[in-house]
Design a protein around this motif. Structure first.
Motif, PDB file in Angstrom:
ATOM      1  N   ARG A 142       0.825  -1.204   0.000  1.00 43.04           N
ATOM      2  CA  ARG A 142       0.000   0.000   0.000  1.00 43.04           C
ATOM      3  C   ARG A 142       0.861   1.256   0.000  1.00 43.04           C
ATOM      4  O   ARG A 142       0.596   2.200  -0.747  1.00 43.04           O
ATOM      5  CB  ARG A 142      -0.939   0.013   1.207  1.00 43.04           C
ATOM      6  N   SER A 143       1.917   1.268   0.807  1.00 48.83           N
ATOM      7  CA  SER A 143       2.802   2.436   0.869  1.00 48.83           C
ATOM      8  C   SER A 143       3.435   2.730  -0.484  1.00 48.83           C
ATOM      9  O   SER A 143       3.481   3.881  -0.926  1.00 48.83           O
ATOM     10  CB  SER A 143       3.910   2.212   1.909  1.00 48.83           C
ATOM     11  N   VAL A 144       3.905   1.695  -1.139  1.00 50.14           N
ATOM     12  CA  VAL A 144       4.545   1.879  -2.446  1.00 50.14           C
ATOM     13  C   VAL A 144       3.511   2.321  -3.482  1.00 50.14           C
ATOM     14  O   VAL A 144       3.769   3.241  -4.271  1.00 50.14           O
ATOM     15  CB  VAL A 144       5.267   0.585  -2.887  1.00 50.14           C
ATOM     16  N   LEU A 145       2.341   1.703  -3.479  1.00 52.04           N
ATOM     17  CA  LEU A 145       1.300   2.086  -4.435  1.00 52.04           C
ATOM     18  C   LEU A 145       0.867   3.530  -4.243  1.00 52.04           C
ATOM     19  O   LEU A 145       0.719   4.279  -5.224  1.00 52.04           O
ATOM     20  CB  LEU A 145       0.085   1.159  -4.310  1.00 52.04           C
ATOM     21  N   VAL A 146       0.677   3.959  -3.005  1.00 50.62           N
ATOM     22  CA  VAL A 146       0.263   5.339  -2.731  1.00 50.62           C
ATOM     23  C   VAL A 146       1.346   6.313  -3.178  1.00 50.62           C
ATOM     24  O   VAL A 146       1.067   7.335  -3.814  1.00 50.62           O
ATOM     25  CB  VAL A 146      -0.092   5.518  -1.235  1.00 50.62           C
ATOM     26  N   ARG A 147       2.608   6.011  -2.875  1.00 50.69           N
ATOM     27  CA  ARG A 147       3.714   6.887  -3.274  1.00 50.69           C
ATOM     28  C   ARG A 147       3.802   6.997  -4.793  1.00 50.69           C
ATOM     29  O   ARG A 147       3.942   8.083  -5.360  1.00 50.69           O
ATOM     30  CB  ARG A 147       5.029   6.387  -2.679  1.00 50.69           C
ATOM     31  N   LYS A 148       3.699   5.860  -5.492  1.00 52.56           N
ATOM     32  CA  LYS A 148       3.772   5.865  -6.954  1.00 52.56           C
ATOM     33  C   LYS A 148       2.590   6.612  -7.572  1.00 52.56           C
ATOM     34  O   LYS A 148       2.743   7.342  -8.552  1.00 52.56           O
ATOM     35  CB  LYS A 148       3.817   4.430  -7.502  1.00 52.56           C
ATOM     36  N   LYS A 149       1.416   6.442  -6.989  1.00 52.01           N
ATOM     37  CA  LYS A 149       0.223   7.151  -7.477  1.00 52.01           C
ATOM     38  C   LYS A 149       0.409   8.657  -7.299  1.00 52.01           C
ATOM     39  O   LYS A 149       0.114   9.443  -8.207  1.00 52.01           O
ATOM     40  CB  LYS A 149      -1.018   6.662  -6.724  1.00 52.01           C
ATOM     41  N   ALA A 150       0.911   9.073  -6.142  1.00 45.53           N
ATOM     42  CA  ALA A 150       1.154  10.498  -5.886  1.00 45.53           C
ATOM     43  C   ALA A 150       2.187  11.051  -6.867  1.00 45.53           C
ATOM     44  O   ALA A 150       2.015  12.157  -7.401  1.00 45.53           O
ATOM     45  CB  ALA A 150       1.615  10.709  -4.448  1.00 45.53           C
ATOM     46  N   ASP A 151       3.233  10.283  -7.131  1.00 46.02           N
ATOM     47  CA  ASP A 151       4.256  10.722  -8.091  1.00 46.02           C
ATOM     48  C   ASP A 151       3.639  10.926  -9.475  1.00 46.02           C
ATOM     49  O   ASP A 151       3.940  11.908 -10.158  1.00 46.02           O
ATOM     50  CB  ASP A 151       5.392   9.695  -8.186  1.00 46.02           C
ATOM     51  N   ARG A 152       2.771   9.998  -9.896  1.00 47.42           N
ATOM     52  CA  ARG A 152       2.129  10.124 -11.214  1.00 47.42           C
ATOM     53  C   ARG A 152       1.213  11.332 -11.262  1.00 47.42           C
ATOM     54  O   ARG A 152       1.186  12.060 -12.252  1.00 47.42           O
ATOM     55  CB  ARG A 152       1.352   8.845 -11.556  1.00 47.42           C
ATOM     56  N   LEU A 153       0.462  11.562 -10.190  1.00 52.77           N
ATOM     57  CA  LEU A 153      -0.442  12.727 -10.158  1.00 52.77           C
ATOM     58  C   LEU A 153       0.339  14.032 -10.209  1.00 52.77           C
ATOM     59  O   LEU A 153      -0.055  14.967 -10.912  1.00 52.77           O
ATOM     60  CB  LEU A 153      -1.323  12.682  -8.896  1.00 52.77           C
ATOM     61  N   LEU A 154       1.446  14.106  -9.458  1.00 53.14           N
ATOM     62  CA  LEU A 154       2.268  15.315  -9.495  1.00 53.14           C
ATOM     63  C   LEU A 154       2.898  15.524 -10.857  1.00 53.14           C
ATOM     64  O   LEU A 154       2.991  16.641 -11.355  1.00 53.14           O
ATOM     65  CB  LEU A 154       3.353  15.250  -8.417  1.00 53.14           C
ATOM     66  N   LYS A 155       3.322  14.440 -11.481  1.00 55.38           N
ATOM     67  CA  LYS A 155       3.920  14.533 -12.818  1.00 55.38           C
ATOM     68  C   LYS A 155       2.893  14.993 -13.837  1.00 55.38           C
ATOM     69  O   LYS A 155       3.196  15.791 -14.734  1.00 55.38           O
ATOM     70  CB  LYS A 155       4.485  13.160 -13.209  1.00 55.38           C
ATOM     71  N   ASP A 156       1.658  14.514 -13.741  1.00 58.17           N
ATOM     72  CA  ASP A 156       0.594  14.901 -14.661  1.00 58.17           C
ATOM     73  C   ASP A 156       0.247  16.393 -14.531  1.00 58.17           C
ATOM     74  O   ASP A 156      -0.158  17.021 -15.497  1.00 58.17           O
ATOM     75  CB  ASP A 156      -0.671  14.071 -14.435  1.00 58.17           C
ATOM     76  N   ARG A 157       0.386  16.955 -13.335  1.00 57.83           N
ATOM     77  CA  ARG A 157       0.083  18.360 -13.110  1.00 57.83           C
ATOM     78  C   ARG A 157       1.148  19.279 -13.693  1.00 57.83           C
ATOM     79  O   ARG A 157       0.880  20.424 -13.983  1.00 57.83           O
ATOM     80  CB  ARG A 157      -0.041  18.642 -11.620  1.00 57.83           C
TER      81      ARG A 157
END
Length: 135
Positions: free
Chosen positions: A119-134
């Motif tokens: 869960r920790s890795v998935l949440v971190r990776k999801k946050a990284d993708r969202l920040l990159k998309d912005r």
């Protein structure tokens, strides 16, 4: 066995394969396999066997096999992940409906730590993708 053998055979190993040229055009009509190279999928390295120089045809066949193998391994990785999701669901059902207290005691901590880590890795990776998309 089919009537026509391939010209090249790839003996898969953990990081790639050994490449053999298949020969049936000999006096005894036996199948002979001459190792021509060792390849490493991870770093793309192709090492000719001994003092051999690989022809353009051989290199082309090897590069094609490496591309196809890389795609196959990627498909298998995704299939394994989908299978893991199924196992998680089956595990949830087992915990809910069948597991005894002793069985739960044996696996709960390991499952909780593994799920927390995932869960920790998935949440971190999801946050990284969202920040990159912005950006």
């Amino acid at each position: 066995m089919s009537g026509q053998l391939p010209e090249f055979y790839f003996r898969v190993r953990e990081n790639g394969a050994l490449v053999f040229r298949v020969d049936t055009e000999n006096r005894q009509r036996r199948i002979e396999m001459d190792q021509i190279a060792a390849i490493n999928i991870r770093n793309g390295e192709i090492k000719p066997q001994g003092d051999r120089t690989l022809s353009e045809e051989e290199l082309g066949v090897i590069h094609n096999w490496m591309e196809e193998r890389t795609e196959l391994l990627a498909q298998r990785d995704i299939d394994d992940i989908h299978r893991a999701v199924d196992y998680l669901n089956l595990t949830t059902q087992w915990v809910q409906a069948k597991a005894s207290d002793e069985q739960l005691e044996a696996v709960t901590d390991d499952l909780l730590l593994a799920m927390h880590d995932l869960r920790s890795v998935l949440v971190r990776k999801k946050a990284d993708r969202l920040l990159k998309d912005r950006s």
